[in-house]
Design a protein around this motif. Structure first.
Motif, PDB file in Angstrom:
ATOM      1  N   VAL A  14      40.093  55.161  10.032  1.00 13.31           N
ATOM      2  CA  VAL A  14      41.155  56.170   9.966  1.00 13.31           C
ATOM      3  C   VAL A  14      40.948  57.207  11.064  1.00 13.31           C
ATOM      4  CG1 VAL A  14      42.150  58.014   8.557  1.00 13.31           C
ATOM      5  CG2 VAL A  14      41.588  55.812   7.508  1.00 13.31           C
ATOM      6  N   THR A  15      39.712  57.619  11.276  1.00 19.93           N
ATOM      7  CA  THR A  15      39.402  58.572  12.345  1.00 19.93           C
ATOM      8  C   THR A  15      39.824  58.012  13.693  1.00 19.93           C
ATOM      9  OG1 THR A  15      37.561  59.485  11.094  1.00 19.93           O
ATOM     10  CG2 THR A  15      37.531  59.842  13.468  1.00 19.93           C
ATOM     11  N   GLU A  16      39.534  56.753  13.926  1.00 24.10           N
ATOM     12  CA  GLU A  16      39.905  56.110  15.190  1.00 24.10           C
ATOM     13  C   GLU A  16      41.425  56.086  15.369  1.00 24.10           C
ATOM     14  OE1 GLU A  16      39.592  51.678  17.063  1.00 24.10           O
ATOM     15  OE2 GLU A  16      37.791  52.474  16.107  1.00 24.10           O
ATOM     16  N   VAL A  17      42.155  55.748  14.315  1.00 24.37           N
ATOM     17  CA  VAL A  17      43.622  55.726  14.395  1.00 24.37           C
ATOM     18  C   VAL A  17      44.148  57.126  14.678  1.00 24.37           C
ATOM     19  CG1 VAL A  17      45.753  55.357  13.076  1.00 24.37           C
ATOM     20  CG2 VAL A  17      43.910  53.666  12.967  1.00 24.37           C
ATOM     21  N   LEU A  18      43.630  58.128  13.981  1.00 23.76           N
ATOM     22  CA  LEU A  18      44.074  59.505  14.219  1.00 23.76           C
ATOM     23  C   LEU A  18      43.832  59.922  15.664  1.00 23.76           C
ATOM     24  CD1 LEU A  18      42.813  61.129  10.918  1.00 23.76           C
ATOM     25  CD2 LEU A  18      45.179  61.158  11.722  1.00 23.76           C
ATOM     26  N   GLU A  19      42.661  59.630  16.170  1.00 26.33           N
ATOM     27  CA  GLU A  19      42.345  60.016  17.546  1.00 26.33           C
ATOM     28  C   GLU A  19      43.190  59.243  18.545  1.00 26.33           C
ATOM     29  OE1 GLU A  19      38.060  59.733  17.570  1.00 26.33           O
ATOM     30  OE2 GLU A  19      37.879  61.713  16.629  1.00 26.33           O
ATOM     31  N   ASP A  20      43.461  57.969  18.270  1.00 22.23           N
ATOM     32  CA  ASP A  20      44.342  57.183  19.144  1.00 22.23           C
ATOM     33  C   ASP A  20      45.749  57.766  19.184  1.00 22.23           C
ATOM     34  OD1 ASP A  20      42.287  55.472  19.790  1.00 22.23           O
ATOM     35  OD2 ASP A  20      42.992  53.818  18.506  1.00 22.23           O
ATOM     36  N   LEU A  21      46.175  58.406  18.078  1.00 22.77           N
ATOM     37  CA  LEU A  21      47.492  59.037  18.013  1.00 22.77           C
ATOM     38  C   LEU A  21      47.503  60.431  18.643  1.00 22.77           C
ATOM     39  CD1 LEU A  21      48.513  58.015  14.384  1.00 22.77           C
ATOM     40  CD2 LEU A  21      49.512  57.165  16.521  1.00 22.77           C
ATOM     41  N   GLY A  22      46.326  60.901  19.068  1.00 20.54           N
ATOM     42  CA  GLY A  22      46.243  62.201  19.725  1.00 20.54           C
ATOM     43  C   GLY A  22      45.880  63.347  18.808  1.00 20.54           C
ATOM     44  N   TYR A  23      45.488  63.047  17.574  1.00 22.68           N
ATOM     45  CA  TYR A  23      45.098  64.090  16.629  1.00 22.68           C
ATOM     46  C   TYR A  23      43.591  64.282  16.663  1.00 22.68           C
ATOM     47  CZ  TYR A  23      49.735  63.100  14.764  1.00 22.68           C
ATOM     48  OH  TYR A  23      51.073  62.896  14.634  1.00 22.68           O
ATOM     49  N   THR A  24      43.146  65.433  16.221  1.00 21.43           N
ATOM     50  CA  THR A  24      41.733  65.703  16.039  1.00 21.43           C
ATOM     51  C   THR A  24      41.402  65.388  14.592  1.00 21.43           C
ATOM     52  OG1 THR A  24      41.791  67.464  17.681  1.00 21.43           O
ATOM     53  CG2 THR A  24      39.944  67.481  16.126  1.00 21.43           C
ATOM     54  N   ALA A  25      40.352  64.624  14.382  1.00 23.68           N
ATOM     55  CA  ALA A  25      39.962  64.237  13.024  1.00 23.68           C
ATOM     56  C   ALA A  25      38.628  64.875  12.666  1.00 23.68           C
ATOM     57  CB  ALA A  25      39.858  62.720  12.923  1.00 23.68           C
ATOM     58  N   ILE A  26      38.523  65.299  11.423  1.00 26.27           N
ATOM     59  CA  ILE A  26      37.275  65.812  10.876  1.00 26.27           C
ATOM     60  C   ILE A  26      36.866  64.823   9.793  1.00 26.27           C
ATOM     61  CG2 ILE A  26      36.149  67.694   9.648  1.00 26.27           C
ATOM     62  CD1 ILE A  26      38.435  69.509  10.760  1.00 26.27           C
ATOM     63  N   GLU A  27      35.710  64.226   9.960  1.00 27.40           N
ATOM     64  CA  GLU A  27      35.245  63.205   9.033  1.00 27.40           C
ATOM     65  C   GLU A  27      34.249  63.807   8.051  1.00 27.40           C
ATOM     66  OE1 GLU A  27      33.684  58.672   9.673  1.00 27.40           O
ATOM     67  OE2 GLU A  27      34.246  59.836  11.440  1.00 27.40           O
ATOM     68  N   ALA A  28      34.344  63.407   6.786  1.00 32.03           N
ATOM     69  CA  ALA A  28      33.395  63.846   5.767  1.00 32.03           C
ATOM     70  C   ALA A  28      32.780  62.603   5.132  1.00 32.03           C
ATOM     71  CB  ALA A  28      34.090  64.702   4.720  1.00 32.03           C
ATOM     72  N   ALA A  29      31.475  62.634   4.927  1.00 30.73           N
ATOM     73  CA  ALA A  29      30.757  61.467   4.416  1.00 30.73           C
ATOM     74  C   ALA A  29      31.002  61.218   2.937  1.00 30.73           C
ATOM     75  CB  ALA A  29      29.258  61.632   4.665  1.00 30.73           C
ATOM     76  N   ASP A  30      31.302  62.275   2.174  1.00 32.67           N
ATOM     77  CA  ASP A  30      31.513  62.118   0.739  1.00 32.67           C
ATOM     78  C   ASP A  30      32.393  63.250   0.230  1.00 32.67           C
ATOM     79  OD1 ASP A  30      29.835  64.373   0.487  1.00 32.67           O
ATOM     80  OD2 ASP A  30      28.081  63.164   0.007  1.00 32.67           O
ATOM     81  N   SER A  31      32.638  63.254  -1.080  1.00 39.22           N
ATOM     82  CA  SER A  31      33.549  64.247  -1.645  1.00 39.22           C
ATOM     83  C   SER A  31      33.017  65.671  -1.508  1.00 39.22           C
ATOM     84  CB  SER A  31      33.846  63.924  -3.113  1.00 39.22           C
ATOM     85  OG  SER A  31      32.667  63.943  -3.898  1.00 39.22           O
ATOM     86  N   VAL A  32      31.711  65.852  -1.605  1.00 37.46           N
ATOM     87  CA  VAL A  32      31.123  67.189  -1.481  1.00 37.46           C
ATOM     88  C   VAL A  32      31.365  67.740  -0.075  1.00 37.46           C
ATOM     89  CG1 VAL A  32      28.960  68.511  -1.553  1.00 37.46           C
ATOM     90  CG2 VAL A  32      29.414  66.752  -3.274  1.00 37.46           C
ATOM     91  N   ALA A  33      31.110  66.921   0.938  1.00 40.51           N
ATOM     92  CA  ALA A  33      31.331  67.350   2.321  1.00 40.51           C
ATOM     93  C   ALA A  33      32.818  67.588   2.579  1.00 40.51           C
ATOM     94  CB  ALA A  33      30.784  66.303   3.286  1.00 40.51           C
ATOM     95  N   GLY A  34      33.663  66.733   2.028  1.00 37.79           N
ATOM     96  CA  GLY A  34      35.110  66.916   2.187  1.00 37.79           C
ATOM     97  C   GLY A  34      35.597  68.204   1.567  1.00 37.79           C
ATOM     98  N   LEU A  35      35.081  68.529   0.397  1.00 36.42           N
ATOM     99  CA  LEU A  35      35.469  69.763  -0.282  1.00 36.42           C
ATOM    100  C   LEU A  35      35.058  70.983   0.532  1.00 36.42           C
ATOM    101  CD1 LEU A  35      36.823  70.937  -2.766  1.00 36.42           C
ATOM    102  CD2 LEU A  35      34.594  70.877  -3.913  1.00 36.42           C
TER     103      LEU A  35
END
Length: 121
Positions: free
Chosen positions: A3-24
């Motif tokens: 998903v990060t790769e697709v977002l970046e290919d579309l020109g967006y900046t992606a922030i990746e989180a390893a799990d729900s705690v990091a995402g929160l």
């Protein structure tokens, strides 16, 4: 990572989180977030719907794309999605993912914090 790769290919900046705690933690920060893309099943103690609900508590109107290998109704609990939320079931074509991301991001919504000139996240 896909998903990060697709977002970046579309020109967006992606922030990746390893799990729900990091995402929160990211959702509770002041960083600009235009779209939350989350799997329904997550490691870390919370599922994707719980993360989305927590994110929307801090960021009303946050757009959410749930990705799941489950049936759509099973994935989101009662089958009820709030406006600005969509589900994409696996397997899916990358073009379908890209289309959903573009559709969700480009529908007008209130700013989600952070510097408005900082680019799309």
């Amino acid at each position: 990572m896909l998903v990060t790769e697709v977002l970046e290919d579309l020109g967006y900046t992606a922030i990746e989180a390893a799990d729900s705690v990091a995402g929160l933690k990211v959702l509770q920060s002041d960083v600009r977030i235009d779209l939350l893309v989350t799997d329904v099943g997550l490691p870390g103690g919370m599922n994707g719907r719980q993360i989305a609900d927590a994110g929307r508590a801090r960021r009303p109107g946050l757009k959410v794309l749930f990705i799941t290998g489950y049936a759509e109704n099973a994935a989101v609990g009662s089958g009820q999605l709030d406006p600005g939320m969509q589900v994409l079931t696996k397997p899916f074509a990358m073009e379908a993912l890209a289309g959903r991301i573009r559709d969700l991001i480009h529908v007008a919504a209130p700013p989600q914090g952070g510097d408005p000139g900082s680019g799309t996240r």
